[in-house]
Motif scaffolding. Structure first.
Motif, PDB file in Angstrom:
ATOM      1  N   PHE A 273      50.067  56.244  41.078  1.00  0.00           N
ATOM      2  CA  PHE A 273      49.356  55.419  40.104  1.00  0.00           C
ATOM      3  C   PHE A 273      47.868  55.544  40.379  1.00  0.00           C
ATOM      4  O   PHE A 273      47.414  55.379  41.515  1.00  0.00           O
ATOM      5  N   THR A 274      47.086  55.830  39.317  1.00  0.00           N
ATOM      6  CA  THR A 274      45.635  55.950  39.420  1.00  0.00           C
ATOM      7  C   THR A 274      44.986  54.962  38.475  1.00  0.00           C
ATOM      8  O   THR A 274      45.175  55.038  37.253  1.00  0.00           O
ATOM      9  N   ALA A 275      44.252  54.014  39.021  1.00  0.00           N
ATOM     10  CA  ALA A 275      43.606  52.991  38.201  1.00  0.00           C
ATOM     11  C   ALA A 275      42.381  53.561  37.508  1.00  0.00           C
ATOM     12  O   ALA A 275      41.671  54.400  38.068  1.00  0.00           O
ATOM     13  N   ASN A 276      42.122  53.078  36.278  1.00  0.00           N
ATOM     14  CA  ASN A 276      40.959  53.577  35.542  1.00  0.00           C
ATOM     15  C   ASN A 276      39.741  52.676  35.686  1.00  0.00           C
ATOM     16  O   ASN A 276      38.700  52.921  35.075  1.00  0.00           O
ATOM     17  N   SER A 277      39.862  51.630  36.490  1.00  0.00           N
ATOM     18  CA  SER A 277      38.740  50.716  36.702  1.00  0.00           C
ATOM     19  C   SER A 277      38.909  50.015  38.036  1.00  0.00           C
ATOM     20  O   SER A 277      40.030  49.748  38.475  1.00  0.00           O
ATOM     21  N   SER A 278      37.798  49.738  38.689  1.00  0.00           N
ATOM     22  CA  SER A 278      37.833  49.027  39.976  1.00  0.00           C
ATOM     23  C   SER A 278      37.703  47.521  39.797  1.00  0.00           C
ATOM     24  O   SER A 278      37.744  46.762  40.758  1.00  0.00           O
ATOM     25  N   LYS A 279      37.573  47.093  38.554  1.00  0.00           N
ATOM     26  CA  LYS A 279      37.372  45.681  38.250  1.00  0.00           C
ATOM     27  C   LYS A 279      38.654  44.887  38.461  1.00  0.00           C
ATOM     28  O   LYS A 279      39.734  45.300  38.050  1.00  0.00           O
ATOM     29  N   THR A 280      38.537  43.728  39.112  1.00  0.00           N
ATOM     30  CA  THR A 280      39.690  42.854  39.294  1.00  0.00           C
ATOM     31  C   THR A 280      39.942  42.084  37.999  1.00  0.00           C
ATOM     32  O   THR A 280      39.048  41.405  37.493  1.00  0.00           O
ATOM     33  N   LYS A 281      41.148  42.210  37.462  1.00  0.00           N
ATOM     34  CA  LYS A 281      41.498  41.562  36.197  1.00  0.00           C
ATOM     35  C   LYS A 281      42.678  40.627  36.435  1.00  0.00           C
ATOM     36  O   LYS A 281      43.620  40.989  37.139  1.00  0.00           O
ATOM     37  N   TRP A 282      42.619  39.456  35.807  1.00  0.00           N
ATOM     38  CA  TRP A 282      43.640  38.435  36.025  1.00  0.00           C
ATOM     39  C   TRP A 282      44.529  38.280  34.799  1.00  0.00           C
ATOM     40  O   TRP A 282      44.061  38.207  33.672  1.00  0.00           O
ATOM     41  N   LEU A 283      45.813  38.220  35.065  1.00  0.00           N
ATOM     42  CA  LEU A 283      46.817  38.046  34.020  1.00  0.00           C
ATOM     43  C   LEU A 283      46.718  36.670  33.382  1.00  0.00           C
ATOM     44  O   LEU A 283      46.892  36.508  32.176  1.00  0.00           O
ATOM     45  N   ASP A 284      46.424  35.662  34.189  1.00  0.00           N
ATOM     46  CA  ASP A 284      46.353  34.272  33.751  1.00  0.00           C
ATOM     47  C   ASP A 284      45.379  33.559  34.680  1.00  0.00           C
ATOM     48  O   ASP A 284      45.495  33.657  35.900  1.00  0.00           O
ATOM     49  N   TRP A 285      44.412  32.853  34.091  1.00  0.00           N
ATOM     50  CA  TRP A 285      43.373  32.201  34.889  1.00  0.00           C
ATOM     51  C   TRP A 285      43.744  30.776  35.281  1.00  0.00           C
ATOM     52  O   TRP A 285      43.010  30.131  36.030  1.00  0.00           O
ATOM     53  N   GLY A 286      44.852  30.267  34.770  1.00  0.00           N
ATOM     54  CA  GLY A 286      45.305  28.944  35.177  1.00  0.00           C
ATOM     55  C   GLY A 286      45.922  28.997  36.559  1.00  0.00           C
ATOM     56  O   GLY A 286      45.966  30.037  37.215  1.00  0.00           O
ATOM     57  N   THR A 287      46.456  27.873  36.993  1.00  0.00           N
ATOM     58  CA  THR A 287      47.045  27.820  38.336  1.00  0.00           C
ATOM     59  C   THR A 287      48.564  27.894  38.329  1.00  0.00           C
ATOM     60  O   THR A 287      49.185  27.886  39.387  1.00  0.00           O
ATOM     61  N   ASP A 288      49.174  28.004  37.136  1.00  0.00           N
ATOM     62  CA  ASP A 288      50.623  27.842  37.090  1.00  0.00           C
ATOM     63  C   ASP A 288      51.347  28.935  36.308  1.00  0.00           C
ATOM     64  O   ASP A 288      52.176  28.673  35.449  1.00  0.00           O
TER      65      ASP A 288
END
Length: 507
Positions: A273-288
């Motif tokens: 797997f080769t990522a196209n970006s080094s940016k951290t991305k979040w699936l969901d910004w809530g806590t739950d």
């Protein structure tokens, strides 16, 4: 045995009362019971496992401890549904054995019978899961987790564990778990995406029994505030091009503390797997929304569900006689913002089936609080709200009750952030960090905001800007948050608003 039967009888009667008379339910011990999210009838649940669509039925397996409402020796619980909303709890699918507890994993339909488990032309369902051995764990050898399989020939009703387990022994890694398996058609092989402490390790197999290591990813990528867990790997199409999505759940280290899910976008060639970006991305910004993974065998649709809780307080939330629920099912897609690709998630279209009435408004100005509750009332507090603004401006939705509890959901233009504030939402004293305000960046560059809010008895799920920004939070009000209003410091013009009451779907 008699006591157990009596207790189950009581639970059955209580569930019936809850469904037929929700107004009364707020006075019962089950007042926080979700009405259209799956929760077990009793005792502990965490990660969704083995989610698979087979012969017209969605199967949800899950981490389950049937003897208490706190975490314990893990089993695989089981529930089935035709629409991911009306769930029927089934008998326990997998029990702990001499190899250990049954930790998280996945399930596939072995259409080509590569495993040889099929019989009389019937394709087997195969579960791939982690055995967690507490005896070896106490020895601190780092060999206490390994991967095993089981199969079913009766559509998931009963399971047979493979006599050759474990199929993937531990190479000496402390955290070696949560296999998510998919079929990689170009090379006619199975690919396992496995969480291995601070990275992902990929394995492949021709038959689900013999596994070979392919590569590793992530030691120097993404967020590393906690251990990596519950991964998923799958392709999505964007403008005619295939893009691979790698989801990695992490605990702790989420953007608003505790448990969360991050994702990477890139390429996968069957080995690497080769990522196209080094940016951290979040699936969901809530806590739950934790341990979120997708259903297998759903064709062109990619549907995701998560565990609607957080390890910071999962064992302490004030529910009885159960603990935990799942998110609603969400449909995933890709979209670009300034040439950067992001994963989006929106409520699966099946949610439309439980809408029953409501209203719509157009070109509504809001500055001072405007009441959005329907004129006929909505005592249950179950609803879906969709609206689009004419421009980007601050707003705040207030969910409240006459007991003084309130949940605030909104957008702050100065900081360009969405937020959920549950500091005054009801019962919060069970954990020191629960009563917090959570933030999420607005990623969209559009000159307007579109916003979807889905509210159940004790949860809200927010999908902003076509699902570019998502937040999920649970809360515990004294009575249902049945009152709803919108306000804006500078004033906001709502171009279109749709309010839909949601009817209960749980038995």
């Amino acid at each position: 045995m008699i006591d157990k039967f009596i207790n189950m009888k009581k639970l059955t009667i209580l569930a019936a009362l809850l469904t037929t008379n929700f107004a009364h339910a707020q006075e019962t011990p089950e007042k926080y019971r979700p009405q259209f999210h799956f929760s077990p009838k009793a005792n502990w649940m965490n990660d969704p496992n083995g989610m698979v669509f087979h012969n017209g039925t969605y199967h949800l397996f899950y981490q389950y401890y049937p003897d208490a409402k706190v975490w314990g020796p893990m089993h695989w619980g089981h529930a089935t549904s035709k629409d991911m909303l009306h769930w029927k709890e089934q008998t326990i699918a997998l029990y702990p054995d001499s190899l250990g507890y049954i930790f998280s994993g996945s399930a596939v339909v072995d259409v080509n019978n590569t495993s040889g488990f099929g019989k009389d032309g019937k394709a087997p369902l195969v579960a791939i899961f982690t055995h967690h051995n507490p005896v070896i764990e106490k020895q601190k050898t780092g060999l206490h987790e390994y991967q095993s399989i089981a199969y079913s020939l009766d559509d998931g009703k009963s399971w047979t564990k493979y006599s050759g387990n474990p199929v993937l022994p531990n190479p000496g890694i402390t955290d070696f778990r949560d296999p998510k398996v998919c079929w990689y058609e170009p090379q006619k092989k199975w690919v396992m995406t496995l969480a291995t402490k601070d990275r992902i390790t990929f394995y492949s197999s021709p038959d689900l029994k013999k596994w070979s290591k392919e590569s590793e990813f992530g030691a120097n990528a993404g967020a590393h505030g906690g251990v990596w867990e519950c991964p998923d790997l799958f392709p999505l199409m964007h403008e005619g091009k295939q893009v691979w999505v790698l989801i990695v759940n992490i605990n702790p280290g989420g953007p608003n503390k505790g448990s969360a899910g991050q994702y990477f976008l890139g390429d996968f060639d069957g080995k690497t797997f080769t990522a196209n970006s080094s940016k951290t991305k979040w699936l969901d910004w809530g806590t739950d929304n934790y341990a979120a993974v997708t259903f297998s065998n759903t064709g062109n649709r990619r549907l995701l569900m998560g565990w609607m809780s957080n390890w910071q307080y999962a064992n302490q939330v004030p529910t009885d006689p159960w603990r935990s629920a799942n998110t609603i099912s969400r449909e995933l897609a890709l979209t670009a913002v300034d040439k950067e690709l992001y994963l989006t998630s929106v409520p699966a279209r099946e949610l439309d089936a439980i809408e029953e009435g409501g209203y719509s408004k157009q070109n509504m100005a809001a500055k001072a609080p405007v009441n959005l509750a329907p004129k006929s009332g909505n005592p249950s507090g179950l609803f879906r709200l969709d609206f689009e603004t004419a421009s980007v401006a601050d707003f705040e939705l207030v969910l409240s009750n006459k007991a003084g509890n309130e949940l605030l959901i909104g957008y702050d233009q100065a900081s360009n952030q969405y937020y959920i504030d549950r500091s005054k939402s009801g019962k919060t004293d069970f954990e020191a960090g629960f009563a917090q305000k959570h933030f999420a960046p607005r990623l969209s560059k559009n000159g307007k905001i579109d916003f979807t809010l889905v509210a159940d008895v004790a949860s809200v799920e927010v999908f902003a800007d076509g699902g570019l920004t998502v937040m999920t939070d649970i809360f515990f009000p004294e009575t249902p948050l049945s009152e709803l209003s919108i306000k804006s410091v500078k004033g906001i013009q709502v171009k279109d608003l749709q309010y839909s009451t949601l009817k209960p779907s749980m038995e």
